[in-house]
Design an enzyme around this catalytic site. Sequence first.
Site, PDB file in Angstrom:
ATOM      1  N   LYS A  84     -71.755  23.082  25.661  1.00 40.68           N
ATOM      2  CA  LYS A  84     -71.457  22.699  27.044  1.00 40.68           C
ATOM      3  C   LYS A  84     -70.393  21.602  27.153  1.00 40.68           C
ATOM      4  CE  LYS A  84     -74.857  22.841  30.074  1.00 40.68           C
ATOM      5  NZ  LYS A  84     -76.163  22.670  30.775  1.00 40.68           N
ATOM      6  N   ASP A 121     -75.158  23.060  37.459  1.00 41.45           N
ATOM      7  CA  ASP A 121     -76.523  22.563  37.281  1.00 41.45           C
ATOM      8  C   ASP A 121     -76.966  21.714  38.469  1.00 41.45           C
ATOM      9  OD1 ASP A 121     -77.126  23.780  34.868  1.00 41.45           O
ATOM     10  OD2 ASP A 121     -76.333  22.125  33.657  1.00 41.45           O
TER      11      ASP A 121
END
Length: 291
Positions: A84, A121
């Site tokens: 990520k 997110d």
Amino acid sequence: MDDSAASKVVEGRTRPGAQVPLAGVMGWPVAHSRSPVLHGHWLQRHGVAGHYVPLAVRPEHLAQVLHALPRAGFVGVNVTIPHKEAVLALADVVTDRAALIGAANTLTFRPDGTIHADNTDGHGFIANLMQQAPGWRPASGPAAVIGAGGAARAVVAALLDSGVPELRIANRTRARAERIREDFGARVIVHDWSQLDEMLEGATTVVNSTSMGMKGGPPLDLSLDALSPGALVTDLVYTPLDTDFLRAARARGCATVDGLGMLLHQAAPGFERWFGLRPEVDEALRAAVLG
């Protein structure tokens, strides 16, 4: 997905001659990911001609694989641990929120060959709270965040954008929490890990962003004596779905929200970009992913 590709999706089907779009989740390991079930449910439900697959990619192969995927028919991928952060350096365009959080979870491969990196997110976190606790008001009081990892950074960014007046944070390694204060500003107040219990006093939103309490892992050991019964408490852990932390908060009269919805909601923007329609997060999806 670009407009021309999206326009090929007509009433849930692709027109003859259109390339079937591919997407997936990239990580190492990745077999545990529920994203293929999640996106597979949406593809089947909407009759979209597309595929979503797990992609186990070693860190040393990340750049090579990432640049090969568009040529193999991929329109985008989700990114999970440990990639990520690394994908930010490989992307051509990085959104402001992904840069601030320091990680991306959603990549879109554009027709001109560029890689667009985003982090959804925070969107997933807020959308989950709004759906499961529609009476939640972020501006009603301080928020308390337990943990200061990558997930916490996305949560902090989302809570501050939503209008929380003060954000308290504590982490076992205080330096990581201090870094969040440096990056996100004066509304962030760092507490020592030993002050974790006291940090909850007066908080109207409480978030466990650590993996503590996850099945097979160490428990989240803290007292909730200072927690107001009117607080909203959420746990990003979703295995088990109902953690000890959430059960203890409910016993004090708090409203609670489990972490599965964050996973589901963060996936929706990517699905829309890649496959051309905005999917619903509902009980049928939750059941499919849990099943």
